[in-house]
Design a protein around this motif. Structure first.
Motif, PDB file in Angstrom:
ATOM      1  N   GLN A  11       0.859  -1.165  -0.095  1.00 23.39           N
ATOM      2  CA  GLN A  11       0.161   0.056   0.010  1.00 23.39           C
ATOM      3  C   GLN A  11       0.800   1.205   0.022  1.00 23.39           C
ATOM      4  O   GLN A  11       0.568   2.193  -0.773  1.00 23.39           O
ATOM      5  CB  GLN A  11      -0.799   0.066   1.236  1.00 23.39           C
ATOM      6  N   GLN A  12       1.859   1.057   0.738  1.00 17.45           N
ATOM      7  CA  GLN A  12       2.841   2.490   0.539  1.00 17.45           C
ATOM      8  C   GLN A  12       3.432   2.707  -0.702  1.00 17.45           C
ATOM      9  O   GLN A  12       3.662   3.825  -0.959  1.00 17.45           O
ATOM     10  CB  GLN A  12       4.014   2.274   1.743  1.00 17.45           C
ATOM     11  N   GLU A  13       3.778   1.416  -1.501  1.00 17.09           N
ATOM     12  CA  GLU A  13       4.130   1.569  -2.750  1.00 17.09           C
ATOM     13  C   GLU A  13       3.179   2.434  -3.672  1.00 17.09           C
ATOM     14  O   GLU A  13       3.660   3.123  -4.519  1.00 17.09           O
ATOM     15  CB  GLU A  13       4.511   0.032  -3.233  1.00 17.09           C
ATOM     16  N   ILE A  14       1.843   2.246  -3.475  1.00 14.95           N
ATOM     17  CA  ILE A  14       0.886   2.804  -4.265  1.00 14.95           C
ATOM     18  C   ILE A  14       0.934   4.311  -3.824  1.00 14.95           C
ATOM     19  O   ILE A  14       0.717   5.254  -4.414  1.00 14.95           O
ATOM     20  CB  ILE A  14      -0.576   2.130  -4.103  1.00 14.95           C
ATOM     21  N   ASN A  15       1.081   4.299  -2.448  1.00 14.21           N
ATOM     22  CA  ASN A  15       1.215   6.006  -2.156  1.00 14.21           C
ATOM     23  C   ASN A  15       2.395   6.503  -2.630  1.00 14.21           C
ATOM     24  O   ASN A  15       2.176   7.874  -3.138  1.00 14.21           O
ATOM     25  CB  ASN A  15       1.529   5.998  -0.426  1.00 14.21           C
ATOM     26  N   PHE A  16       3.654   5.872  -2.936  1.00 15.90           N
ATOM     27  CA  PHE A  16       4.533   6.776  -3.477  1.00 15.90           C
ATOM     28  C   PHE A  16       4.503   6.908  -4.927  1.00 15.90           C
ATOM     29  O   PHE A  16       4.678   7.789  -5.583  1.00 15.90           O
ATOM     30  CB  PHE A  16       5.895   5.632  -3.329  1.00 15.90           C
ATOM     31  N   ILE A  17       3.437   6.099  -5.709  1.00 14.17           N
ATOM     32  CA  ILE A  17       3.233   6.257  -7.171  1.00 14.17           C
ATOM     33  C   ILE A  17       2.365   7.595  -7.011  1.00 14.17           C
ATOM     34  O   ILE A  17       2.496   8.239  -8.105  1.00 14.17           O
ATOM     35  CB  ILE A  17       2.424   5.070  -7.653  1.00 14.17           C
ATOM     36  N   ASN A  18       1.296   7.757  -6.331  1.00  7.25           N
ATOM     37  CA  ASN A  18       0.413   8.799  -6.030  1.00  7.25           C
ATOM     38  C   ASN A  18       1.469   9.979  -5.737  1.00  7.25           C
ATOM     39  O   ASN A  18       1.036  11.189  -6.391  1.00  7.25           O
ATOM     40  CB  ASN A  18      -0.555   8.489  -5.077  1.00  7.25           C
ATOM     41  N   ILE A  19       2.085   9.954  -4.765  1.00  7.27           N
ATOM     42  CA  ILE A  19       3.092  11.356  -4.770  1.00  7.27           C
ATOM     43  C   ILE A  19       3.936  11.430  -5.835  1.00  7.27           C
ATOM     44  O   ILE A  19       4.032  12.729  -6.378  1.00  7.27           O
ATOM     45  CB  ILE A  19       3.922  10.865  -3.496  1.00  7.27           C
ATOM     46  N   ARG A  20       4.561  10.531  -6.322  1.00  5.74           N
ATOM     47  CA  ARG A  20       5.276  10.887  -7.594  1.00  5.74           C
ATOM     48  C   ARG A  20       4.614  11.707  -8.721  1.00  5.74           C
ATOM     49  O   ARG A  20       4.921  12.628  -9.176  1.00  5.74           O
ATOM     50  CB  ARG A  20       6.006   9.737  -8.297  1.00  5.74           C
ATOM     51  N   ASP A  21       3.373  10.827  -8.936  1.00  6.26           N
ATOM     52  CA  ASP A  21       2.516  11.596 -10.302  1.00  6.26           C
ATOM     53  C   ASP A  21       1.986  12.994  -9.758  1.00  6.26           C
ATOM     54  O   ASP A  21       2.247  13.846 -10.485  1.00  6.26           O
ATOM     55  CB  ASP A  21       1.444  10.703 -10.198  1.00  6.26           C
ATOM     56  N   GLN A  22       1.761  13.014  -8.308  1.00  5.02           N
ATOM     57  CA  GLN A  22       1.395  14.576  -7.989  1.00  5.02           C
ATOM     58  C   GLN A  22       2.566  15.655  -8.207  1.00  5.02           C
ATOM     59  O   GLN A  22       2.468  16.459  -8.537  1.00  5.02           O
ATOM     60  CB  GLN A  22       0.894  14.273  -6.580  1.00  5.02           C
ATOM     61  N   ILE A  23       3.873  15.258  -7.758  1.00  7.16           N
ATOM     62  CA  ILE A  23       4.964  15.985  -7.741  1.00  7.16           C
ATOM     63  C   ILE A  23       5.321  16.382  -9.227  1.00  7.16           C
ATOM     64  O   ILE A  23       5.584  17.500  -9.469  1.00  7.16           O
ATOM     65  CB  ILE A  23       6.255  15.484  -6.873  1.00  7.16           C
ATOM     66  N   LEU A  24       5.117  15.458  -9.928  1.00  5.63           N
ATOM     67  CA  LEU A  24       5.326  15.649 -11.331  1.00  5.63           C
ATOM     68  C   LEU A  24       4.535  16.714 -12.097  1.00  5.63           C
ATOM     69  O   LEU A  24       5.200  17.373 -13.208  1.00  5.63           O
ATOM     70  CB  LEU A  24       5.520  14.372 -12.144  1.00  5.63           C
ATOM     71  N   ASN A 156      -6.426  23.507 -14.233  1.00  4.38           N
ATOM     72  CA  ASN A 156      -7.511  22.801 -14.655  1.00  4.38           C
ATOM     73  C   ASN A 156      -7.539  21.296 -15.231  1.00  4.38           C
ATOM     74  O   ASN A 156      -8.088  20.967 -15.985  1.00  4.38           O
ATOM     75  CB  ASN A 156      -8.335  23.585 -15.442  1.00  4.38           C
ATOM     76  N   GLU A 157      -6.506  20.558 -14.187  1.00  2.00           N
ATOM     77  CA  GLU A 157      -6.261  19.101 -14.650  1.00  2.00           C
ATOM     78  C   GLU A 157      -5.892  18.677 -13.459  1.00  2.00           C
ATOM     79  O   GLU A 157      -4.862  19.001 -12.635  1.00  2.00           O
ATOM     80  CB  GLU A 157      -5.166  19.230 -15.874  1.00  2.00           C
ATOM     81  N   TRP A 158      -6.509  17.458 -13.351  1.00  2.00           N
ATOM     82  CA  TRP A 158      -6.157  16.559 -12.056  1.00  2.00           C
ATOM     83  C   TRP A 158      -4.868  15.713 -12.562  1.00  2.00           C
ATOM     84  O   TRP A 158      -4.891  15.161 -13.596  1.00  2.00           O
ATOM     85  CB  TRP A 158      -7.157  15.555 -11.775  1.00  2.00           C
ATOM     86  N   ASN A 159      -3.940  15.268 -11.497  1.00  2.00           N
ATOM     87  CA  ASN A 159      -3.129  14.452 -11.529  1.00  2.00           C
ATOM     88  C   ASN A 159      -3.521  12.986 -11.714  1.00  2.00           C
ATOM     89  O   ASN A 159      -4.509  12.893 -10.967  1.00  2.00           O
ATOM     90  CB  ASN A 159      -1.776  14.511 -10.569  1.00  2.00           C
ATOM     91  N   GLU A 160      -2.845  12.074 -12.043  1.00  2.00           N
ATOM     92  CA  GLU A 160      -3.161  10.612 -12.020  1.00  2.00           C
ATOM     93  C   GLU A 160      -3.632  10.147 -10.727  1.00  2.00           C
ATOM     94  O   GLU A 160      -2.839  10.519  -9.592  1.00  2.00           O
ATOM     95  CB  GLU A 160      -2.149   9.563 -12.701  1.00  2.00           C
ATOM     96  N   PHE A 161      -4.515   9.405 -10.435  1.00  2.00           N
ATOM     97  CA  PHE A 161      -4.532   8.741  -8.928  1.00  2.00           C
ATOM     98  C   PHE A 161      -4.401   7.135  -9.254  1.00  2.00           C
ATOM     99  O   PHE A 161      -5.107   6.745 -10.208  1.00  2.00           O
ATOM    100  CB  PHE A 161      -5.685   9.014  -8.397  1.00  2.00           C
ATOM    101  N   THR A 162      -3.657   6.486  -8.394  1.00  2.00           N
ATOM    102  CA  THR A 162      -3.548   4.911  -8.642  1.00  2.00           C
ATOM    103  C   THR A 162      -3.940   4.668  -7.280  1.00  2.00           C
ATOM    104  O   THR A 162      -3.944   5.043  -6.143  1.00  2.00           O
ATOM    105  CB  THR A 162      -1.956   4.608  -8.481  1.00  2.00           C
ATOM    106  N   GLY A 163      -5.055   3.603  -7.344  1.00  2.00           N
ATOM    107  CA  GLY A 163      -5.654   2.869  -6.104  1.00  2.00           C
ATOM    108  C   GLY A 163      -5.479   1.558  -6.086  1.00  2.00           C
ATOM    109  O   GLY A 163      -4.500   1.027  -6.539  1.00  2.00           O
TER     110      GLY A 163
END
Length: 176
Positions: A11-24, A156-163
């Motif tokens: 689950q933390q790996e998924i969190n890190f994917i979301n953080i990376r996508d958000q920062i980018l 006006n654009e959302w970053n990707e979200f991984t669940g």
């Protein structure tokens, strides 16, 4: 690795994917409530660094390694060390490098964590290791959401979200 620790790690790996996508995607310079978005991002990365493993045995390395002063993580004007200067923007490269550092630290932690240790309080701490991990899950995703909303307001654009990929596919036909 014990099953519960493997699940937490996944689950933390998924969190890190979301953080990376958000920062980018983040609009780092947009100011919200007196702080630019880069400071909010650094705040939650610093919190992961400090509180995920053991805040009672923490040493900040980010200034030496990435050139980011630790007090820039303070986003509350009532807290000691707060700097009110929205023009101080932490670069995307610095944030990504810090994320990679924190991720490596957390991944290494999971390799040695046991179920017994997960349920114990680190020396000098009031909470168990599991409580620290769960608190960081809550804190980081709150701030990822805030930062994503700040970026949305300017781009006006959302970053990707991984669940949970399997559930997303089952219910929504999505691959992420």
């Amino acid at each position: 690795m014990e099953e519960i620790i493997r699940q937490i790690k996944n689950q933390q790996e998924i969190n890190f994917i979301n953080i990376r996508d958000q920062i980018l995607m983040a609009d780092l310079e947009t100011v919200f409530d007196g702080e630019n978005n880069s400071r909010y991002i650094f705040h939650y990365l610093h919190s992961l660094d400090r509180f995920f493993i053991n805040p009672c045995d923490y040493v900040y390395e980010g200034e030496k390694l990435f050139g980011i002063a630790e007090n820039l993580s303070v986003i509350n004007p009532k807290r000691e060390g707060y700097v009110s200067d929205a023009s101080i923007v932490i670069s995307r490269k610095q944030l990504m490098d810090y994320l990679d550092y924190v991720r490596a630290k957390v991944d290494s932690y999971f390799e040695t964590l046991t179920l017994e240790a997960l349920l114990q309080k680190p020396k000098g701490c009031d909470y168990t290791r599991l409580e620290f991990i769960l608190a960081q899950f809550r804190h980081m995703m709150w701030h990822v959401g805030l930062s994503s909303a700040i970026t949305f307001s300017s781009k006006n654009e959302w970053n990707e979200f991984t669940g949970l990929i399997g559930l997303n596919k089952k219910f929504f036909g999505e691959q992420r």
